[in-house]
Design a protein around this motif. Structure first.
Motif, PDB file in Angstrom:
ATOM      1  N   UNK B  86     -22.581  95.502  63.654  1.00 48.27           N
ATOM      2  CA  UNK B  86     -22.151  94.894  64.913  1.00 48.27           C
ATOM      3  C   UNK B  86     -21.738  95.942  65.933  1.00 48.27           C
ATOM      4  N   UNK B  87     -21.063  96.980  65.493  1.00 49.19           N
ATOM      5  CA  UNK B  87     -20.621  98.022  66.417  1.00 49.19           C
ATOM      6  C   UNK B  87     -21.207  99.357  66.017  1.00 49.19           C
ATOM      7  N   UNK B  88     -22.505  99.580  66.281  1.00 47.07           N
ATOM      8  CA  UNK B  88     -23.095 100.858  65.867  1.00 47.07           C
ATOM      9  C   UNK B  88     -22.530 102.038  66.643  1.00 47.07           C
ATOM     10  N   UNK B  89     -21.938 101.753  67.813  1.00 48.56           N
ATOM     11  CA  UNK B  89     -21.430 102.843  68.640  1.00 48.56           C
ATOM     12  C   UNK B  89     -20.320 103.611  67.925  1.00 48.56           C
ATOM     13  N   UNK B  90     -19.481 102.864  67.181  1.00 42.25           N
ATOM     14  CA  UNK B  90     -18.362 103.524  66.492  1.00 42.25           C
ATOM     15  C   UNK B  90     -18.897 104.544  65.481  1.00 42.25           C
TER      16      UNK B  90
END
Lengths: 103, 165
Positions: B86-90
Motif C-alpha cells: 500500500x505504501x511503497x514510498x516508505x
C-alpha cells in the motif's frame, strides 16, 4: 576510485535494491527474492575484502562466503516450503492478505 | 577499474532491478538468474574461482529453480492487480537512505587494506585442505544444518491428508 571501493559500491547498490524489493512487493516469493539479493550483496563484500586483504592465503573471508552460500541455500529451501504451505491454507501469496495467525 | 568490471556490474545491477521491478513473477525469477550470474562473474573477476562456481551451482542451479517451482506451485504467474504494497514510498525511502549511508561510508573511508594488485594464489586444493582441517567443525555444522533444512522443507511443504492434523 580503488577497485575495492567499486566492488563495495556495487554490493551496497545490490543490497539497497534487494531491500527495496523486500519492503515494497506484495508477493511473498518476491520478498524472498529480495532477501536472496541482500545475502548475495553481503557475499560480494566478503569476497572483495578477502581479495584485497593483506593475507588472502588465510582464506578467512572466502570460508565465510562459502558458509554463507550454504546457509542462504537452506534459508531459501525452508522459506519457499513455508510459502507453498501457506498458499495451501490461504490460497494466496499476497502478504497483505495474510493477516491471521490461525491457520 | 577495468571495462569488464563496469560491464559485469551493470549486468548484475540491471538483473537485480528487473527482478524487483517486473510485473510478471516468472520474469522476475529469470531476471534474478541474470543477477546471480553477474555476481558469479564478479566473484571470478575477484580471483575467487571456487566461490564463483559454487555461486553458479547453488544459486542458478538450485535456488533459482526452487523459486520457479514455488511460483508455479502457488500460481504466482498470474499477474495480480497490485504488485506493490500500500505504501511503497516508505520502503523506497528506507532503501535509498540505507544506500546513501553505505555510499557515504564507503566513499569517505580510507581503506587500511593494502591495495595489492598481485593475485592471491589460492587453489581449490587449499580450500579443501582448510575445510577439512581448520574449518572442520563449521563444515560439520553446515552439513547438519543442510540436512535439517532439507527434511524441514519437505515436511513443511508436504501435502497433508484431509482431516489429518
Amino acid at each position: 576510485m580503488t577497485p575495492l571501493t567499486g566492488y563495495l559500491l556495487v554490493a551496497a547498490l545490490l543490497f539497497a535494491i534487494g531491500l527495496a524489493g523486500a519492503l515494497t512487493r506484495r508477493n511473498a516469493i518476491l520478498v524472498l527474492i529480495g532477501i536472496e539479493l541482500m545475502l548475495n550483496a553481503a557475499n560480494l563484500n566478503l569476497i572483495a575484502f578477502w581479495r584485497y586483504s593483506p593475507h588472502p592465503e588465510a582464506l578467512t573471508g572466502m570460508m565465510f562466503a562459502i558458509f554463507s552460500i550454504a546457509v542462504a541455500a537452506a534459508e531459501a529451501a525452508v522459506g519457499l516450503g513455508l510459502v507453498i504451505s501457506i498458499h495451501r491454507h490461504t490460497h494466496t501469496t499476497d502478504l497483505d492478505q495474510m493477516n491471521r495467525m490461525k491457520g | 577499474m577495468s571495462l569488464a568490471f563496469y560491464l559485469i556490474a551493470g549486468l548484475s545491477v540491471a538483473g537485480a532491478l528487473a527482478a524487483v521491478l517486473l510485473k510478471n513473477t516468472v520474469h522476475c525469477a529469470l531476471a534474478l538468474t541474470v543477477a546471480f550470474a553477474g555476481l558469479a562473474l564478479l566473484f571470478l573477476q575477484l580471483d575467487a574461482q571456487f566461490a564463483g562456481f559454487a555461486q553458479i551451482l547453488v544459486y542458478i542451479g538450485a535456488v533459482a529453480i526452487l523459486v520457479v517451482f514455488a511460483i508455479l506451485l502457488t500460481r504466482g504467474s498470474e499477474t495480480p492487480r497490485h504488485i506493490y504494497s500500500r505504501n511503497p514510498l516508505i520502503g523506497l525511502v528506507i532503501a535509498a537512505a540505507i544506500f546513501a549511508v553505505f555510499g557515504w561510508a564507503i566513499l569517505n573511508s580510507t581503506s587500511s587494506l593494502p591495495n595489492q594488485s598481485a593475485k592471491p594464489t589460492v587453489t581449490v586444493m587449499d580450500i579443501g585442505n582448510a575445510l577439512m582441517g581448520r574449518y572442520i567443525l563449521p563444515l560439520e555444522i553446515v552439513a547438519l544444518l543442510l540436512t535439517a533444512a532439507l527434511i524441514g522443507a519437505v515436511i513443511v511443504a508436504m501435502h497433508e491428508k484431509d482431516g489429518a492434523q
